[in-house]
Write an enzyme that holds these catalytic residues in place. Structure first.
Site, PDB file in Angstrom:
ATOM      1  N   GLY A  55      -1.182  -5.232  23.914  1.00  0.00           N
ATOM      2  CA  GLY A  55      -0.774  -6.496  23.312  1.00  0.00           C
ATOM      3  C   GLY A  55      -1.991  -7.292  22.893  1.00  0.00           C
ATOM      4  CG  HIS A 172      -3.972   2.054  22.457  1.00  0.00           C
ATOM      5  ND1 HIS A 172      -2.826   1.290  22.576  1.00  0.00           N
ATOM      6  CD2 HIS A 172      -5.011   1.188  22.488  1.00  0.00           C
ATOM      7  CE1 HIS A 172      -3.161   0.015  22.668  1.00  0.00           C
ATOM      8  NE2 HIS A 172      -4.484  -0.078  22.614  1.00  0.00           N
ATOM      9  CD  GLU A 174      -0.176   3.629  22.593  1.00  0.00           C
ATOM     10  OE1 GLU A 174      -0.784   4.259  23.473  1.00  0.00           O
ATOM     11  OE2 GLU A 174      -0.235   2.394  22.485  1.00  0.00           O
ATOM     12  CB  SER A 226      24.091   5.131  -0.321  1.00  0.00           C
ATOM     13  OG  SER A 226      23.201   5.677   0.646  1.00  0.00           O
ATOM     14  N   GLY A 227      24.543   8.473  -0.206  1.00  0.00           N
ATOM     15  CA  GLY A 227      23.786   9.699  -0.484  1.00  0.00           C
ATOM     16  C   GLY A 227      22.444   9.697   0.235  1.00  0.00           C
ATOM     17  N   GLY A 228      22.078   8.556   0.816  1.00  0.00           N
ATOM     18  CA  GLY A 228      20.829   8.482   1.582  1.00  0.00           C
ATOM     19  C   GLY A 228      21.002   9.109   2.963  1.00  0.00           C
ATOM     20  CB  VAL A 229      18.481  10.058   5.555  1.00  0.00           C
ATOM     21  CG1 VAL A 229      18.500  10.824   6.856  1.00  0.00           C
ATOM     22  CG2 VAL A 229      17.523  10.683   4.573  1.00  0.00           C
ATOM     23  CB  SER A 231      25.087   6.001   4.437  1.00  0.00           C
ATOM     24  OG  SER A 231      24.728   6.721   3.288  1.00  0.00           O
ATOM     25  CB  SER A 232      24.197  11.500   4.667  1.00  0.00           C
ATOM     26  OG  SER A 232      24.068  11.151   3.318  1.00  0.00           O
TER      27      SER A 232
END
Ligand code: XMP
Length: 517
Positions: A55, A172, A174, A226-229, A231-232
Site C-alpha cells: 500500500g 512483491h 505477485e 452482444s457476441g462479446g466474451v 455476455s456469451s
C-alpha cells in the site's frame, strides 16, 4: 466449503495480482479493503490463510491503515507483503522506520536461512531476483520472528515466525518481475496454509450453476447477448443452469464486424438451442445516426436506442424476473483510495442504463467473482467456440466509432467490415491474435488520390490499429514487422473497393486512446 484465502487490501496498485496468482494455484481468494475487515467478517469468511497487501501509506505515520488485530488472533497463517509486512511487524512489537535506502524495481535477495515459503525454489546461500517498491523498512523484528532473507536496502527483506506461521516479505512476489514469486505464494497457500488447490473452473462451474438455480428458482431470466466474451459466457452458463427459463435478446444494431451477427445466432440458437430473440434493428439505428458526426452524440443515440429496443423485445417475450449481466470481479472489488483518507468506491459501469429498475428486474451476475482470464476458462469449460472466448474486446457502439468524424452509412460500414476482416484474418494467420489486446481498422474521413492500373483512383484511406494492454487503461501500439503491414495493406487495397491507402497508427495510450473517437 472450498479452501479460501483472504487478501486484505491496503491500496497497492498490484493487489489484484495477488488474488490472481493465488487463484492460479487452485485456491479461491477474495480481496477485502482493510477497513471492512473485522473479527466478525473474518469468522464469516473463514479463510485458511490471510495475505496483507502492499500500500502507498507509511506505517511510521499515525492514522495510517492497520490490520484488525483479530487477523493475528485467528490462528491461521498470515503473509505480509511490503506495507503488509511493515504493519504486521509494527502491530506485533517490531519497528519500522523511514529508510534512506529506498528500493524501486529489480533487487536481489540473499537467502540466509531456509524457510517454508522458499520450499522447492530457493535454498540457503542463494541470491534471487525480486521486485521491490518501498521507502520504509522494518528495522526490528517482533518477538518470535527470524530473518530468512535480506537485500541491500532491507535487512529484514524476508522474515518468518514458524510457530505462528506468520511470514513477511518486503518484495512483491505477485509481480512477474519476481520470477519465482508465484511459487512462493503457492508455498504459502498450499504448504503453509494447507489449502487443497482444488478450485478449478470445472468446480466453479458446478457451484455457479447451483447458485443460479437457488437464486432464480422458477423465475424467468433475460440476458442481453452482444457476441462479446462476457455476455456469451453468462448465456452459456445460465442455459446450462436453467434451460428454457432463459431468453437471450440479441439487439443487432448493424454495427458489428463481418460475420459476427451470424455467428452469435448460429452458436446460441442452432448449437446450444438457447431461446434467442435476434432483433435486426439496423434500419432503426442507422436512421437515428443519419447525419450525426459527433462521437458523443453517436454514443448517446446508440445507447438510448439499444435500451429502447431491448426493453421492447423483452416485453414481447413476456418480460422477466431477472436480468443477467456479465459483471466481473474487477468491477466489484471495493478499491481503497487514499485521497482525503481511506474511502471506498464501487464501479458500476456494467449496469445497462438503469434497465433493471425500469423493468423492475433483479440482477443475476454469475461472473462477479471472476477475472477476465477465468471467464475465458469458464467459457471453454462450457464448450463455447474458441473464436468467441478468446475474442478481443469490442466497444458497445461498434463500428460507429471506427468511422470517425463522418456520417455512418451502410456503404461505409461494408467497406470498413471488409478491410477489418482481412486485417484480422492476417493477424490470426500470423499467430499474433492472442498477443494483441485489440486490433481493428478505422475508415478515415479523407479521400486520397492513387493510381490503379492505368487510371486515377480517389478513394478512402484506412488506418490500422493494434495495441497491447492489460486492462485497456494504458496501451502500446503493437510492433508489427513491416513486411506484415505491407502484406495487409496490399490485400486491403486490392480486395476492398473504396480504399486506396492504408496507414498504421503508432500512438500509445496515453496520450492517445485505443479507439479513434
Ligand atoms: P479508449 O478508446 O477509451 O478505449 O482507449 C478503452 C477500451 O474501451 C472500449 N471502448 C468502449 N466500450 N463503449 C464500450 O462498451 C464505448 O463507448 C467504448 N469506447 C471505447 C475500447 O474498445 C477499449 O477496449
Amino acid at each position: 466449503m472450498t479452501d479460501r484465502i483472504l487478501i486484505i487490501d491496503f491500496g497497492s496498485q498490484v493487489t489484484q495480482l495477488i488474488a490472481r496468482r493465488v487463484r492460479e494455484s487452485g485456491v479461491y481468494s477474495e480481496i477485502h479493503p482493510f477497513n471492512k475487515v473485522t473479527a466478525e467478517s473474518l469468522a464469516a469468511f473463514a479463510p485458511k490463510g490471510v495475505i496483507l497487501s502492499g500500500g502507498p501509506a507509511s506505517v511510521t505515520e499515525t492514522h495510517t491503515p492497520r490490520a484488525d488485530d483479530a487477523v493475528f488472533a485467528l490462528g491461521v497463517p498470515v503473509l505480509g507483503i511490503c506495507y503488509g509486512q511493515q504493519t504486521m511487524c509494527a502491530q506485533l512489537g517490531g519497528k519500522v522506520e523511514a529508510g534512506d535506502h529506498r528500493e524501486f524495481g529489480r533487487a536481489y535477495l540473499d537467502v540466509v536461512e531456509d524457510c517454508a515459503l522458499f520450499h522447492g525454489v530457493w535454498a540457503k546461500g542463494g541470491r534471487e531476483q525480486v521486485w521491490m517498491s518501498h521507502g520504509d523498512r522494518v528495522t526490528a523484528l517482533p518477538p518470535g520472528f527470524r530473518v530468512v532473507g535480506l537485500s541491500e536496502g532491507a535487512p529484514f527483506a524476508a522474515i518468518a515466525d514458524d510457530r505462528r506461521h506468520f511470514y513477511g516479505v518486503q518484495f512483491h512476489p505477485e509481480v512477474v518481475h519476481t520470477p519465482h514469486g508465484a511459487k512462493l505464494l503457492e508455498n504459502f497457500t498450499h504448504h503453509v496454509a494447507g489449502c487443497r488447490g482444488d478450485w478449478t473452473m470445472h468446480a466453479f462451474k458446478g457451484q455457479a450453476i447451483e447458485a443460479v438455480r437457488r437464486q432464480v428458482g422458477k423465475g424467468r431470466v433475460i440476458c442481453g447477448l452482444s457476441g462479446g466474451v462476457d455476455s456469451s459466457v453468462v448465456a452459456g452458463l445460465l442455459h446450462e443452469a436453467i434451460g428454457d427459463q432463459l431468453t437471450c435478446v440479441f439487439v443487432d444494431h448493424g454495427l458489428m464486424r463481418l460475420g459476427e451477427a451470424d455467428e452469435v445466432v448460429s452458436v446460441f440458437r442452432d448449437r446450444f438451442n438457447i431461446r434467442l430473440v435476434h432483433k435486426d434493428a439496423s434500419e432503426l439505428f442507422l436512421g437515428k445516426l443519419a447525419g450525426k458526426t459527433d462521437p458523443e452524440e453517436k454514443r448517446k443515440i446508440i445507447g438510448a436506442t439499444f435500451i429502447d429496443v431491448f426493453e421492447e423485445e423483452a416485453q414481447k417475450v413476456g418480460g422477466a424476473d431477472f436480468l443477467a449481466q456479465g459483471t466481473l470481479y474487477p468491477d466489484v472489488i471495493e478499491s481503497v483510495s487514499f485521497i482525503g483518507g481511506p474511502s471506498v468506491t464501487i464501479k458500476s459501469h456494467h449496469n445497462v442504463g438503469g434497465l433493471p429498475e425500469r423493468m423492475n428486474m433483479k440482477l443475476v451476475e454469475p461472473l462477479r467473482e471472476l477475472f477476465k482470464d477465468e471467464v475465458r476458462a469458464l467459457g471453454r469449460e462450457l464448450g463455447l467456440p474458441e473464436t468467441m472466448v478468446g475474442r478481443h474486446p469490442f466497444p458497445g457502439p461498434g463500428l460507429a466509432i471506427r468511422i470517425p468524424g463522418q456520417e455512418i452509412t451502410r456503404d461505409k460500414l461494408d467497406i470498413l467490415r471488409r478491410a477489418d476482416a482481412i486485417y484480422l484474418e492476417e493477424i490470426r494467420n500470423a499467430g499474433l491474435y492472442d498477443a494483441i489486446w485489440q486490433a481493428f481498422a478505422v475508415l478515415l474521413p479523407v479521400r486520397t488520390v492513387g493510381v490503379m492500373g492505368d487510371s486515377r483512383s480517389y478513394d478512402y484511406a484506412c488506418a490500422l490499429r493494434a495495441v497491447t494492454s492489460t486492462d485497456g487503461m494504458t496501451a502500446d501500439f503493437y510492433p508489427f514487422p513491416h513486411e506484415f503491414l505491407g502484406r495487409v495493406a496490399n490485400r486491403i487495397i486490392n480486395e476492398v473497393k473504396g480504399i486506396n491507402r492504408v496507414t498504421y497508427d503508432i500512438t500509445s495510450k496515453p496520450p492517445g486512446t485505443i479507439e479513434w473517437e
